[in-house]
Structures are given as C-alpha cells and as structure tokens.
Design an enzyme around this catalytic site. Structure first.
Site, PDB file in Angstrom:
ATOM      1  N   SER A 196       0.830  -1.207   0.000  1.00  0.00           N
ATOM      2  CA  SER A 196       0.000   0.000   0.000  1.00  0.00           C
ATOM      3  C   SER A 196       0.860   1.251   0.000  1.00  0.00           C
ATOM      4  CB  SER A 196      -0.922   0.002   1.225  1.00  0.00           C
ATOM      5  OG  SER A 196      -1.846  -1.056   1.169  1.00  0.00           O
ATOM      6  N   GLU A 197       1.933   1.237   0.794  1.00  0.00           N
ATOM      7  CA  GLU A 197       2.805   2.410   0.858  1.00  0.00           C
ATOM      8  C   GLU A 197       3.492   2.671  -0.485  1.00  0.00           C
ATOM      9  OE1 GLU A 197       2.462   4.261   3.224  1.00  0.00           O
ATOM     10  OE2 GLU A 197       2.343   3.235   5.160  1.00  0.00           O
ATOM     11  N   ALA A 198       3.906   1.609  -1.159  1.00  0.00           N
ATOM     12  CA  ALA A 198       4.540   1.768  -2.474  1.00  0.00           C
ATOM     13  C   ALA A 198       3.537   2.241  -3.514  1.00  0.00           C
ATOM     14  CB  ALA A 198       5.182   0.454  -2.911  1.00  0.00           C
TER      15      ALA A 198
END
Length: 312
Positions: A196-198
């Site tokens: 999700s962060e990427a």
C-alpha cells in the site's frame, strides 16, 4: 507471470452486499517476479483504486468513502504455490485483513481487531464468500504501526527488513500453516503493508526497485512519508499555482529536515493522494515558480544550519 486483473462476477455479485459489488482482485506473483512486473502490479493497483475523475496537479486521488466498489483485493502468489489475499479499503489503501487457503478446501480469514461493524462483515464475506468453507483466525491486535512494531519486538520500523524475497518467505510462514506466533504474523503484515505504501509513493516503489534482489531497511524518508501522507495530500490539494499554503516540514533520506514549499518538489515522490474534499488545481505555470525555488533553497539551508548549530 504477468500481473492480472480479475473481476469477481456471477453468483458473488448477486449474494454480496451492495458495498462490495464488483470487488476486483489484483494478482501479483511474488515468487517469480521482476522489476518490470512489480511496476506493472503497482500501476494496476493504483488504477483500480484511484477515482478516475480526481487529480491535483496531475497526481491521481483516491475516492471518497461513498464510492463503489469500496474495497480492493490483492492476491499474493508466493513460492511453492502458496497464496495470501489482502483486503484493502479503496479510499485509503489501508489493509483490513487477509485470507489464505487452509486445510485443503477451506478459506481462512484474518481481520484486524480495529475493524468493526459492517466493515468487519464485509471483510469476512469478501475474502471468503462461501460460508460453508469459511474459517476464522482473527488478528488479536489493531493495524496501527506502533502496535505492529510492538508485536514484532522492535522500537521502530527502521529495524524491520523489507524486500520481495522477505515477502515471499513470510507468505510461506503464514499461508496454510496451522499455527504461527503473533510475531511471525506481524512481521508478515509490516512487510505486506508496504505494498500500500509503495502504491501511494513512487519514492517507496523506487526504494524497492533499487533493492530488488536484496533485503533492505527503510530509510528516514520512507518512514516520514508513510506518516505524513495525509498532510502531504492536503497540502498539494490546497496549493495555489503550485505553491503550498504553508511550508511542509518533512525528512530526507539522511534524516535531515526537508522543507517543501512547492508541489513540484514533492510530486516526483507521490503516486496517489489521499481523498480531500473540494476542488483543486490540475496544472500550474512552472515558469512562475522561480521565486519559490529560491525561497525553498533558503528555507532548507537555514533549517539544517540551525540543526548544525544545535550540535555544538
């Protein structure tokens, strides 16, 4: 195996509640991937999650909470044919829970304990639609980073190694395994959440690409971006002709202060904006930004000069 988009249809569409109609699954083969396949996977995830009608300064934005479908599934295929499916909220890409094939023909679902009410029911029925083969193994803690760090036994996520090989290994420790510790599960979740962060940040995507064939620890900029995504999204949304409403104090890769005054300073790092209501600019005049460029250089010089004097 090429990243694919699978649309869940037929009986599922009839039986599922309205909020989960047409939930889509993005498939990523972690066990036999390449940098190119990883990039394609993230593009597929972003395209599935974003609101096609919302952009600020050319950066796509996620939808509000009322948009359908409300969720996105990410199926991770590891080595030895082991799989885990993550369930994400579409409006912010938060991981709500996951499922894995269990005991030959069963679907085992795991839900964070801070997911409640209708959402909790949605996670259960979306991850494991067939009630006859559904098995529960709940996550007995919440989804906040401090909680996950505590379960792993570290003071900071900077101590947790990330990487494709780490993710593949962690899938094997969870999928279909009868019993595993909270530490093992939390280690998997900390790594899996980086998907999700990427998707939110090109900078984090590029960190994974740079370290694609080895494990790595997240640098201070990675951790800071993860913690300030909402603030960054609001600042970009509220910017006028590319100038942020007020200086945004972030951290660079070395841990030094990074003062951002303009959208174009942070834009290369951002892939998706968190939803912010109201209209925003879609473009701006780059030639008008020269005075702000000078001011930004001055701000960063003075901020870090102050830190230097504090060391004496």
């Amino acid at each position: 195996m090429k990243s694919m988009l699978v649309v869940t249809i037929s009986v599922w569409l009839i039986l599922a509640p309205t909020s989960t109609w047409a939930v889509n699954t993005i498939i990523y083969n972690v066990g036999s991937t390449t940098i190119s396949k990883y990039a394609t996977f993230l593009d597929d995830l972003r395209n599935e999650a974003k609101d096609p009608n919302l952009k600020c300064y050319g950066i796509p934005m996620l939808p509000n909470t009322n948009s359908n479908p409300k969720y996105v599934l990410v199926e991770l295929q590891g080595s030895n044919k082991k799989t885990i499916t993550l369930m994400l909220r579409r409006n912010n890409l938060y991981v709500m829970g996951y499922s894995d094939p269990f005991d030959t023909s069963k679907c085992r679902y795991h839900i964070f304990n801070d997911i409640s009410g209708t959402e909790r029911q949605d996670v259960e029925t979306t991850l494991c639609p067939n009630s006859n083969s559904r098995v529960s193994k709940n996550i007995n803690y919440d989804s906040r980073y401090p909680t996950l760090e505590s379960k792993v036994g570290v003071k900071s996520r900077s101590q947790v190694q990330l990487g494709i090989q780490i993710l593949d290994s962690d899938i094997g420790k969870i999928s279909g395994v009868t019993s595993f510790s909270e530490k093992t599960e939390a280690e998997f979740l900390l790594v899996a959440i980086q998907i999700s962060e990427a998707a939110r940040f090109k900078y984090i995507e590029n960190q994974v690409k740079t370290n694609f064939n080895r494990a790595f620890n997240p640098n201070p900029k990675v951790l800071n971006l993860e913690e300030t995504w909402g603030k960054i999204s609001t600042a970009i949304h509220d910017a006028k002709n590319g100038v942020l409403p007020k200086p945004l104090e972030l951290v660079d890769a070395s841990g030094a202060k990074w003062i951002v005054l303009r959208v174009d300073e942070i834009k290369p790092d951002v892939a998706l904006l968190n939803y912010v209501s109201g209209s925003c600019q879609t473009t701006y005049n780059q030639n008008a930004m020269f005075p702000q460029l000078i001011m930004s250089t001055y701000y960063n010089y003075m901020a870090n000069l102050g830190d230097l004097f504090e060391e004496f």
